[in-house]
Design a protein around this motif. Structure first.
Motif, PDB file in Angstrom:
ATOM      1  N   ALA A 124       0.775  -1.041  -0.020  1.00 55.28           N
ATOM      2  CA  ALA A 124      -0.377  -0.139  -0.376  1.00 55.28           C
ATOM      3  C   ALA A 124       0.790   1.230   0.045  1.00 55.28           C
ATOM      4  O   ALA A 124       0.897   2.167  -0.275  1.00 55.28           O
ATOM      5  N   LYS A 125       1.928   1.305   0.643  1.00 51.89           N
ATOM      6  CA  LYS A 125       3.056   2.449   0.430  1.00 51.89           C
ATOM      7  C   LYS A 125       3.464   2.270  -0.364  1.00 51.89           C
ATOM      8  O   LYS A 125       3.527   3.549  -1.256  1.00 51.89           O
ATOM      9  N   ASN A 126       4.134   2.044  -1.325  1.00 54.13           N
ATOM     10  CA  ASN A 126       4.178   1.345  -2.286  1.00 54.13           C
ATOM     11  C   ASN A 126       3.787   2.359  -3.211  1.00 54.13           C
ATOM     12  O   ASN A 126       4.236   2.783  -4.517  1.00 54.13           O
ATOM     13  N   ALA A 127       2.187   2.229  -3.505  1.00 50.90           N
ATOM     14  CA  ALA A 127       1.229   2.226  -4.238  1.00 50.90           C
ATOM     15  C   ALA A 127       1.226   4.135  -4.030  1.00 50.90           C
ATOM     16  O   ALA A 127       1.168   4.870  -5.255  1.00 50.90           O
ATOM     17  N   TYR A 128       0.779   4.324  -3.073  1.00 51.52           N
ATOM     18  CA  TYR A 128       0.575   5.500  -2.866  1.00 51.52           C
ATOM     19  C   TYR A 128       1.982   6.508  -2.824  1.00 51.52           C
ATOM     20  O   TYR A 128       1.969   7.868  -3.448  1.00 51.52           O
ATOM     21  N   GLU A 129       3.386   5.691  -3.155  1.00 52.53           N
ATOM     22  CA  GLU A 129       4.491   6.411  -3.405  1.00 52.53           C
ATOM     23  C   GLU A 129       4.287   6.520  -4.284  1.00 52.53           C
ATOM     24  O   GLU A 129       4.645   7.671  -4.858  1.00 52.53           O
ATOM     25  N   LYS A 130       4.126   5.957  -5.549  1.00 52.57           N
ATOM     26  CA  LYS A 130       4.006   5.759  -6.996  1.00 52.57           C
ATOM     27  C   LYS A 130       2.925   7.254  -7.802  1.00 52.57           C
ATOM     28  O   LYS A 130       3.215   8.106  -8.450  1.00 52.57           O
ATOM     29  N   GLU A 131       1.382   6.938  -6.683  1.00 58.37           N
ATOM     30  CA  GLU A 131       0.654   7.845  -7.455  1.00 58.37           C
ATOM     31  C   GLU A 131       1.137   9.586  -6.336  1.00 58.37           C
ATOM     32  O   GLU A 131       0.043  10.646  -6.798  1.00 58.37           O
ATOM     33  N   GLY A 132       2.359   9.647  -5.405  1.00 59.58           N
ATOM     34  CA  GLY A 132       2.743  10.832  -5.264  1.00 59.58           C
ATOM     35  C   GLY A 132       1.861  11.124  -3.760  1.00 59.58           C
ATOM     36  O   GLY A 132       1.826  12.496  -3.374  1.00 59.58           O
ATOM     37  N   GLY A 133       1.075  10.591  -3.484  1.00 58.39           N
ATOM     38  CA  GLY A 133       0.494  10.279  -2.010  1.00 58.39           C
ATOM     39  C   GLY A 133       1.164  10.252  -0.345  1.00 58.39           C
ATOM     40  O   GLY A 133       2.309  10.041  -1.075  1.00 58.39           O
ATOM     41  N   ASN A 134       1.076  11.013   0.523  1.00 56.63           N
ATOM     42  CA  ASN A 134       1.544  11.007   1.858  1.00 56.63           C
ATOM     43  C   ASN A 134       1.407  10.312   2.191  1.00 56.63           C
ATOM     44  O   ASN A 134       0.570   9.553   2.752  1.00 56.63           O
ATOM     45  N   VAL A 135       3.046   9.594   2.481  1.00 55.07           N
ATOM     46  CA  VAL A 135       2.903   8.275   3.229  1.00 55.07           C
ATOM     47  C   VAL A 135       3.678   8.226   4.548  1.00 55.07           C
ATOM     48  O   VAL A 135       4.189   6.774   5.101  1.00 55.07           O
ATOM     49  N   GLU A 136       4.114   9.370   4.673  1.00 52.11           N
ATOM     50  CA  GLU A 136       4.736   9.475   6.490  1.00 52.11           C
ATOM     51  C   GLU A 136       4.034   8.460   7.376  1.00 52.11           C
ATOM     52  O   GLU A 136       4.310   7.966   8.121  1.00 52.11           O
ATOM     53  N   SER A 137       2.384   8.752   7.252  1.00 50.29           N
ATOM     54  CA  SER A 137       1.775   7.920   8.061  1.00 50.29           C
ATOM     55  C   SER A 137       2.027   6.287   8.694  1.00 50.29           C
ATOM     56  O   SER A 137       2.223   5.357   9.135  1.00 50.29           O
TER      57      SER A 137
END
Length: 190
Positions: A100-113
């Motif tokens: 999920a983190k990798n997918a959000y990172e690819k989309e440019g989402g905030n993955v801090e949490s």
């Protein structure tokens, strides 16, 4: 009777008394020796009986100790099996968080949490001595890796891991989950 005769009679009586006393003493000693022998035999029998009883109790104690150790091992094995099942389930959730983190990172989402949750999960895994198996660029080790696919590749030595399909883990020094990998294979020239 003359004095001499009296003295002789007295001496004879004394000698007879001494002989009787000697015989009585000898008989007394013989009697005491027989009693001592009898007691010695009796004590030896008691010692033998006690030694036999002690040996039986020692064997019984050894059997009880072996039973206890077997029960302890079975209990530990059951606990470890349950613990391993929970850890395996936890690893599935951990890997889902990483995907999920990798997918959000690819989309440019905030993955801090997600990063802080993953870090907490890694500390839990570390507490249970769960370590990932490092694979990329390493030689295939059948004790750690399961080959899923062979890829023709001249840039790497044959048997080198070129891609990891599924992460593998070691727990307490033993393989818990094998890494699923792709390995290089030399091109066959025609």
């Amino acid at each position: 009777m003359s004095e001499n005769e009296k003295d002789e009679n007295s001496l004879t009586e004394s000698q007879e008394n001494v002989e009787q006393n000697d015989n009585s003493f000898d008989n007394n000693i013989d009697s005491k020796m027989e009693i001592k022998k009898s007691q010695s035999v009796h004590y030896q029998q008691k010692i033998d009986e006690l030694n036999e009883l002690l040996e039986k109790e020692k064997q019984k104690s050894l059997r009880l100790l072996a039973d206890y150790q077997n029960l302890e091992k079975q209990t530990i094995d059951r606990i470890n099996a349950r613990e391993n099942k929970i850890i395996l389930d936890f690893l599935t959730v951990y890997e889902d968080f990483i995907r999920a983190k990798n997918a959000y990172e690819k989309e440019g989402g905030n993955v801090e949490s997600l990063n802080s949750i993953i870090k907490n999960m890694e500390s839990i895994l570390d507490h249970y001595e769960v370590k990932p198996i490092e694979v990329e660029g390493k030689k295939l080790d059948p004790k750690l890796h399961e080959v899923v696919q062979e890829i023709e590749d001249d840039s790497n030595e044959e048997g080198t891991i070129v891609k990891e399909i599924a992460k593998g883990y070691i727990i307490r020094g033993k393989v818990f989950k094998y890494s699923k990998v792709c390995v290089s294979k030399k091109l066959i020239k025609k």
